[in-house]
Write a protein that holds these residues in place. Structure first.
Motif, short mmCIF file in Angstrom:
data_model
loop_
_atom_site.label_atom_id
_atom_site.label_comp_id
_atom_site.label_asym_id
_atom_site.label_seq_id
_atom_site.Cartn_x
_atom_site.Cartn_y
_atom_site.Cartn_z
N THR A 13 2.57 -12.96 -2.80
CA THR A 13 3.82 -13.38 -2.18
C THR A 13 4.98 -12.63 -2.82
OG1 THR A 13 2.94 -15.61 -1.91
CG2 THR A 13 5.32 -15.37 -1.77
N ARG A 14 5.93 -12.18 -2.01
CA ARG A 14 7.15 -11.59 -2.55
C ARG A 14 8.06 -12.71 -3.04
NH1 ARG A 14 8.79 -6.09 -0.49
NH2 ARG A 14 6.89 -5.34 0.48
N VAL A 15 8.69 -12.48 -4.17
CA VAL A 15 9.63 -13.46 -4.69
C VAL A 15 10.98 -12.79 -4.93
CG1 VAL A 15 7.89 -14.96 -5.73
CG2 VAL A 15 8.86 -13.09 -7.08
N TRP A 16 12.03 -13.60 -4.89
CA TRP A 16 13.40 -13.12 -5.07
C TRP A 16 14.15 -14.08 -5.98
CZ3 TRP A 16 14.03 -8.39 -3.21
CH2 TRP A 16 13.20 -7.97 -2.19
N ALA A 17 15.24 -13.63 -6.53
CA ALA A 17 16.07 -14.47 -7.38
C ALA A 17 16.35 -15.79 -6.68
CB ALA A 17 17.37 -13.75 -7.72
N ARG A 29 11.08 -19.94 -12.73
CA ARG A 29 12.20 -19.63 -11.86
C ARG A 29 12.36 -18.12 -11.83
NH1 ARG A 29 18.44 -21.73 -12.36
NH2 ARG A 29 19.24 -20.47 -10.66
N VAL A 30 12.52 -17.58 -10.64
CA VAL A 30 12.72 -16.14 -10.47
C VAL A 30 14.22 -15.85 -10.61
CG1 VAL A 30 12.43 -14.17 -8.92
CG2 VAL A 30 10.74 -16.02 -8.90
N TRP A 31 14.55 -14.92 -11.51
CA TRP A 31 15.95 -14.53 -11.75
C TRP A 31 16.26 -13.15 -11.19
CZ3 TRP A 31 19.82 -17.51 -13.57
CH2 TRP A 31 19.44 -18.77 -14.07
N TRP A 32 15.23 -12.36 -11.01
CA TRP A 32 15.42 -11.00 -10.53
C TRP A 32 14.18 -10.61 -9.78
CZ3 TRP A 32 19.95 -8.76 -10.42
CH2 TRP A 32 20.01 -7.41 -10.05
N PRO A 33 14.24 -9.86 -8.70
CA PRO A 33 15.39 -9.09 -8.20
C PRO A 33 16.34 -9.94 -7.35
CG PRO A 33 13.45 -8.60 -6.87
CD PRO A 33 13.01 -9.55 -7.96
N ALA A 34 17.61 -9.69 -7.54
CA ALA A 34 18.64 -10.35 -6.74
C ALA A 34 19.22 -9.37 -5.73
CB ALA A 34 19.76 -10.88 -7.64
N VAL A 48 10.16 -8.07 -11.22
CA VAL A 48 10.36 -9.52 -11.23
C VAL A 48 10.62 -10.01 -12.65
CG1 VAL A 48 9.26 -11.76 -10.80
CG2 VAL A 48 8.91 -9.85 -9.19
N VAL A 49 11.66 -10.83 -12.79
CA VAL A 49 12.00 -11.46 -14.06
C VAL A 49 11.92 -12.97 -13.86
CG1 VAL A 49 13.80 -11.86 -15.78
CG2 VAL A 49 13.48 -9.57 -14.81
N LEU A 50 11.21 -13.63 -14.77
CA LEU A 50 11.01 -15.08 -14.67
C LEU A 50 11.43 -15.78 -15.96
CD1 LEU A 50 7.27 -15.03 -13.49
CD2 LEU A 50 9.24 -15.43 -12.02
N THR A 51 11.97 -16.98 -15.82
CA THR A 51 11.99 -17.92 -16.92
C THR A 51 10.86 -18.88 -16.63
OG1 THR A 51 13.66 -19.29 -15.82
CG2 THR A 51 14.44 -17.72 -17.47
#
Length: 166
Positions: A13-17, A29-34, A48-51
């Motif tokens: 799955t593609r994820v976004w900020a 939580r996805v923070w990037w890409p925005a 992809v950047v996640l917390t």
């Protein structure tokens, strides 16, 4: 990679900020890409950047973002002051410890442990010695997969421990 994942029955799955992901005991939580950044490496800055919170253990996973995306990411993280005030337990260092980094982002995380995922004797010279020095100067304990092998992080917020395969 997508074809291999699908062939193995792994959903892609593609994820976004702003997207949120959850499994039992894990919240991300996805923070990037925005947005798309055309400076630097476009693919790296689209990483992809996640917390992630794993039963109280707080991680910041920085993908391969470079200086440009990292600066945007820090601005986004600062929109939730409690997130940075509470700090993280672990930061997965961006782009295998490349020198193309944003030191202000690392300093803002207040994490005691930085993990560098990097292959031994890689052609890029990662991690950059300047990155390791800067991380240690910010108070991080730096663990590298090329030196420590597999790294398992255990515990919860404030009660961190780890084991390595070497």
């Amino acid at each position: 990679m997508v074809a291999e994942a699908r062939a193995a029955g792994v959903p892609v799955t593609r994820v976004w900020a702003g997207d949120r992901l959850a499994w039992p005991g894990i919240e991300a939580r996805v923070w990037w890409p925005a947005r798309v950044i055309r400076a630097g490496s476009v693919p790296n800055n689209a990483s992809v950047v996640l917390t992630v919170d794993v039963d109280g253990l707080r991680l910041l996973l920085l993908g391969d973002v470079e200086r440009e995306a990292a600066a945007e990411l820090l601005r986004a993280l600062r929109t939730e002051p409690a997130l940075l005030a509470d700090g993280f337990d672990v930061v997965k260092v961006a782009h295998h410890g490349s020198a193309n980094r944003d030191d202000e982002l690392y300093a803002a995380t207040h994490a005691p442990l930085a993990l560098v995922s990097v292959g031994a004797d890689n052609d890029y010279g990662h991690p950059a010695p300047s990155t390791v020095t800067a991380l240690r100067g910010d108070g991080f304990q730096v663990l590298r997969t090329d030196q420590s092998g597999d790294i398992a992080v255990l515990g919860d917020h404030g009660g961190l421990r780890y084991v390595t395969s070497r």
